[in-house]
Design a protein around this motif. Structure first.
Motif, PDB file in Angstrom:
ATOM      1  N   GLN A 263     -42.538  41.277 -12.497  1.00  0.00           N
ATOM      2  CA  GLN A 263     -43.517  42.333 -12.270  1.00  0.00           C
ATOM      3  C   GLN A 263     -43.792  42.556 -10.788  1.00  0.00           C
ATOM      4  OE1 GLN A 263     -46.520  39.443 -14.109  1.00  0.00           O
ATOM      5  NE2 GLN A 263     -47.839  41.098 -13.417  1.00  0.00           N
ATOM      6  N   LEU A 264     -43.478  41.569  -9.956  1.00  0.00           N
ATOM      7  CA  LEU A 264     -43.637  41.709  -8.509  1.00  0.00           C
ATOM      8  C   LEU A 264     -42.346  42.183  -7.856  1.00  0.00           C
ATOM      9  CD1 LEU A 264     -45.540  38.373  -7.682  1.00  0.00           C
ATOM     10  CD2 LEU A 264     -46.462  40.504  -8.598  1.00  0.00           C
ATOM     11  N   SER A 265     -41.272  42.245  -8.628  1.00  0.00           N
ATOM     12  CA  SER A 265     -39.933  42.582  -8.122  1.00  0.00           C
ATOM     13  C   SER A 265     -39.585  41.726  -6.907  1.00  0.00           C
ATOM     14  CB  SER A 265     -39.848  44.071  -7.746  1.00  0.00           C
ATOM     15  OG  SER A 265     -38.503  44.449  -7.548  1.00  0.00           O
ATOM     16  N   THR A 266     -39.839  40.415  -7.057  1.00  0.00           N
ATOM     17  CA  THR A 266     -39.692  39.482  -5.940  1.00  0.00           C
ATOM     18  C   THR A 266     -38.992  38.202  -6.388  1.00  0.00           C
ATOM     19  OG1 THR A 266     -41.695  40.305  -4.843  1.00  0.00           O
ATOM     20  CG2 THR A 266     -40.982  38.079  -4.269  1.00  0.00           C
ATOM     21  N   ALA A 267     -38.139  37.688  -5.504  1.00  0.00           N
ATOM     22  CA  ALA A 267     -37.527  36.370  -5.698  1.00  0.00           C
ATOM     23  C   ALA A 267     -37.763  35.547  -4.447  1.00  0.00           C
ATOM     24  CB  ALA A 267     -36.030  36.490  -5.954  1.00  0.00           C
ATOM     25  N   ILE A 268     -37.978  34.258  -4.631  1.00  0.00           N
ATOM     26  CA  ILE A 268     -38.044  33.329  -3.505  1.00  0.00           C
ATOM     27  C   ILE A 268     -37.158  32.146  -3.874  1.00  0.00           C
ATOM     28  CG2 ILE A 268     -40.226  32.375  -4.437  1.00  0.00           C
ATOM     29  CD1 ILE A 268     -40.917  31.613  -1.487  1.00  0.00           C
ATOM     30  N   PHE A 269     -36.225  31.809  -2.978  1.00  0.00           N
ATOM     31  CA  PHE A 269     -35.249  30.795  -3.371  1.00  0.00           C
ATOM     32  C   PHE A 269     -34.776  29.960  -2.189  1.00  0.00           C
ATOM     33  CE2 PHE A 269     -32.961  34.688  -2.468  1.00  0.00           C
ATOM     34  CZ  PHE A 269     -31.831  34.290  -1.763  1.00  0.00           C
ATOM     35  N   ASP A 270     -34.348  28.747  -2.533  1.00  0.00           N
ATOM     36  CA  ASP A 270     -33.748  27.813  -1.585  1.00  0.00           C
ATOM     37  C   ASP A 270     -32.379  28.371  -1.194  1.00  0.00           C
ATOM     38  OD1 ASP A 270     -32.309  25.777  -0.351  1.00  0.00           O
ATOM     39  OD2 ASP A 270     -33.163  24.191  -1.602  1.00  0.00           O
ATOM     40  N   SER A 271     -32.285  28.843   0.031  1.00  0.00           N
ATOM     41  CA  SER A 271     -31.045  29.465   0.494  1.00  0.00           C
ATOM     42  C   SER A 271     -30.328  28.546   1.474  1.00  0.00           C
ATOM     43  CB  SER A 271     -31.339  30.821   1.149  1.00  0.00           C
ATOM     44  OG  SER A 271     -30.145  31.463   1.503  1.00  0.00           O
ATOM     45  N   THR A 272     -30.039  27.334   0.987  1.00  0.00           N
ATOM     46  CA  THR A 272     -29.270  26.366   1.765  1.00  0.00           C
ATOM     47  C   THR A 272     -28.079  25.918   0.908  1.00  0.00           C
ATOM     48  OG1 THR A 272     -30.610  24.491   0.966  1.00  0.00           O
ATOM     49  CG2 THR A 272     -31.321  25.564   3.007  1.00  0.00           C
ATOM     50  N   ALA A 273     -27.112  25.270   1.545  1.00  0.00           N
ATOM     51  CA  ALA A 273     -25.915  24.831   0.817  1.00  0.00           C
ATOM     52  C   ALA A 273     -26.310  23.989  -0.398  1.00  0.00           C
ATOM     53  CB  ALA A 273     -25.028  24.013   1.755  1.00  0.00           C
ATOM     54  N   PRO A 274     -25.614  24.153  -1.526  1.00  0.00           N
ATOM     55  CA  PRO A 274     -24.368  24.909  -1.714  1.00  0.00           C
ATOM     56  C   PRO A 274     -24.566  26.373  -2.128  1.00  0.00           C
ATOM     57  CG  PRO A 274     -24.823  23.671  -3.697  1.00  0.00           C
ATOM     58  CD  PRO A 274     -25.945  23.359  -2.729  1.00  0.00           C
ATOM     59  N   HIS A 275     -25.822  26.865  -2.061  1.00  0.00           N
ATOM     60  CA  HIS A 275     -26.085  28.279  -2.388  1.00  0.00           C
ATOM     61  C   HIS A 275     -26.784  28.930  -1.187  1.00  0.00           C
ATOM     62  CE1 HIS A 275     -29.813  26.204  -3.575  1.00  0.00           C
ATOM     63  NE2 HIS A 275     -29.057  25.514  -4.430  1.00  0.00           N
ATOM     64  N   GLU A 276     -26.030  28.959  -0.085  1.00  0.00           N
ATOM     65  CA  GLU A 276     -26.564  29.485   1.173  1.00  0.00           C
ATOM     66  C   GLU A 276     -26.230  30.964   1.320  1.00  0.00           C
ATOM     67  OE1 GLU A 276     -26.802  28.196   5.878  1.00  0.00           O
ATOM     68  OE2 GLU A 276     -25.031  27.635   4.709  1.00  0.00           O
ATOM     69  N   TYR A 277     -27.280  31.770   1.444  1.00  0.00           N
ATOM     70  CA  TYR A 277     -27.120  33.209   1.661  1.00  0.00           C
ATOM     71  C   TYR A 277     -28.020  33.633   2.817  1.00  0.00           C
ATOM     72  CZ  TYR A 277     -24.814  33.156  -2.881  1.00  0.00           C
ATOM     73  OH  TYR A 277     -23.956  32.876  -3.918  1.00  0.00           O
ATOM     74  N   PHE A 278     -27.761  34.834   3.315  1.00  0.00           N
ATOM     75  CA  PHE A 278     -28.533  35.346   4.441  1.00  0.00           C
ATOM     76  C   PHE A 278     -28.981  36.777   4.157  1.00  0.00           C
ATOM     77  CE2 PHE A 278     -25.706  32.075   6.027  1.00  0.00           C
ATOM     78  CZ  PHE A 278     -26.551  31.301   6.818  1.00  0.00           C
ATOM     79  N   PRO A 279     -30.108  37.167   4.719  1.00  0.00           N
ATOM     80  CA  PRO A 279     -30.598  38.536   4.500  1.00  0.00           C
ATOM     81  C   PRO A 279     -29.545  39.572   4.873  1.00  0.00           C
ATOM     82  CG  PRO A 279     -32.282  37.203   5.580  1.00  0.00           C
ATOM     83  CD  PRO A 279     -31.027  36.381   5.569  1.00  0.00           C
ATOM     84  N   ASP A 280     -29.382  40.579   3.993  1.00  0.00           N
ATOM     85  CA  ASP A 280     -28.393  41.606   4.287  1.00  0.00           C
ATOM     86  C   ASP A 280     -28.846  43.007   3.870  1.00  0.00           C
ATOM     87  OD1 ASP A 280     -28.229  41.509   1.526  1.00  0.00           O
ATOM     88  OD2 ASP A 280     -26.173  40.760   1.454  1.00  0.00           O
ATOM     89  N   ARG A 281     -30.144  43.129   3.545  1.00  0.00           N
ATOM     90  CA  ARG A 281     -30.639  44.458   3.185  1.00  0.00           C
ATOM     91  C   ARG A 281     -32.149  44.516   3.383  1.00  0.00           C
ATOM     92  NH1 ARG A 281     -33.061  44.094  -1.917  1.00  0.00           N
ATOM     93  NH2 ARG A 281     -32.235  42.509  -3.356  1.00  0.00           N
ATOM     94  N   GLU A 282     -32.692  45.719   3.292  1.00  0.00           N
ATOM     95  CA  GLU A 282     -34.133  45.905   3.431  1.00  0.00           C
ATOM     96  C   GLU A 282     -34.854  45.151   2.324  1.00  0.00           C
ATOM     97  OE1 GLU A 282     -37.395  49.567   3.727  1.00  0.00           O
ATOM     98  OE2 GLU A 282     -35.250  49.988   3.539  1.00  0.00           O
ATOM     99  N   GLY A 283     -35.962  44.503   2.677  1.00  0.00           N
ATOM    100  CA  GLY A 283     -36.706  43.716   1.712  1.00  0.00           C
ATOM    101  C   GLY A 283     -36.359  42.245   1.737  1.00  0.00           C
TER     102      GLY A 283
END
Length: 363
Positions: A263-283
């Motif tokens: 309902q908040l259209s939001t995710a918060i996640f551990d973005s470190t290895a082995p699932h490391e990602y980086f911001p790549d879009r607005e929001g």
């Protein structure tokens, strides 16, 4: 099978053994269709066919993948129909009470047992024993890797400012939940976004978060409070009646790696290895727990010790993955015997019965 589908795992090969989240993942369904029978008798293929049929009719489908073979399915949920279809073997039979209305479809009926010799049955039994051993070796080795990871965490825990970490948590609770409190409690839905597989770590983070307006990437080090923050956010969401999907760590299911608030259209996640990602879009935004709540220079102070621990941890994870690869190879041998003895015209009849049960529920 990409559009209008969500992809998860609800079982994992972890440092705490085989771990199942199907009871939570399948909660609230009106009907449950259970597939029984040994591997190799067409259950996963049938699940995929059912999913594709639902998607072709514009239905949303939740797909639950196998951690041994992520391209295969353990189960599906027809979201709009509130009907689940599950392989009992994959779910460990723990779905009792999930739905008051349960139908069972026995794929073992498709087996022509006459074509399986005594020698073949004996070979299958031997392979099943080897499969148990391969899984046991994998779980023991993942547990050893987790103990090494605990050593890694200690260096950072000792440098952690827990007051600052708690302030960050409280700020997030206020920012995310203000105005959405319902005054009643909610129950989170527990899932895995990824799994340890025979080819290494695999996840669905990108697809699960693709349609959300906001994504918070938590950066940091082992022991920098990422999982603790997520646990407190999840507890506060449930207390305030906010729907939350709670994603557990594929190595240590006692830890959390992501929360999604639909309902908040939001995710918060551990973005470190082995699932490391980086911001790549607005929001997209970064929350760096190392920068905000840890003594500066910790990395440099313990660089040599941490490098040695990291090397041991990586080696142990590779070893555990090799045992999963061995398990997959053994399981494939077992499946091949059952597949060779399967009458797939009977499997097709079962698929048609399942399709009919789904269609009947949609009327």
């Amino acid at each position: 099978m990409i559009e209008n589908a969500s992809h998860y795992f609800a079982r994992g090969n972890t440092a705490r053994g085989a771990h199942f989240l199907y009871e939570s993942a399948f909660q609230g369904l009106d009907k449950l269709l259970v597939l029984t029978g040994p591997s190799g008798t067409g259950k996963s293929t049938t699940l995929r066919n059912l999913a594709e049929s639902l998607l072709d009719r514009g239905q949303h489908v939740q797909c639950f993948h196998s951690p041994l073979r992520p391209d295969e399915l353990d189960g599906i949920i027809a979201t709009d129909l509130k009907v689940g279809v599950i392989d009992r073997q994959a779910s460990d039979g723990i779905l009792k009470g999930v739905s008051d209305e349960t139908l069972t479809f026995d794929f073992g009926a498709a087996l022509d047992n006459r074509s399986m010799s005594t020698e073949t049955l004996a070979t299958i039994d031997e392979l099943k024993e080897k499969l148990i051993d391969a899984y046991s070796n994998a779980y023991e080795t993942f547990a050893a890797a987790l103990r090494i990871h605990d050593e890694w965490e200690k260096f950072y825990i000792e440098s952690m400012d827990f007051i600052k970490a708690d302030q960050i948590t409280q700020e997030l609770i206020h920012e995310l939940y203000a105005g959405y409190e319902t005054g009643t409690s909610a129950v989170g839905r527990h899932l895995f976004f990824g799994a340890a597989t025979p080819k290494g770590a695999f996840d669905f983070i990108q697809s699960l978060t693709a349609q959300l307006n906001r994504r918070i990437f938590i950066k940091g080090r082992p022991g920098s409070g990422k999982s603790t923050l997520l646990k407190k956010l999840a507890a506060a969401a449930e207390e305030n009646g906010i729907d939350v999907q709670v994603y557990h760590c594929g190595l240590d299911p006692n830890s959390l790696d992501m929360l999604i608030f639909p309902q908040l259209s939001t995710a918060i996640f551990d973005s470190t290895a082995p699932h490391e990602y980086f911001p790549d879009r607005e929001g997209d935004e970064v929350l760096d727990m190392y920068e905000r709540a840890m003594t500066p220079g910790t990395d440099e102070t313990y660089a040599a010790e941490i490098a040695a621990i990291k090397e041991r941890y990586t080696a142990k994870m590779k070893e555990a993955t090799s045992y999963l690869a061995a398990a997959e190879a053994i399981d494939s041998q077992i499946k091949s015997f059952y597949t060779a003895a399967t009458n797939f015209s009977v499997v097709e009849e079962l698929r048609a019965q399942l399709q009919s049960a789904l269609m009947k529920h949609s009327l």
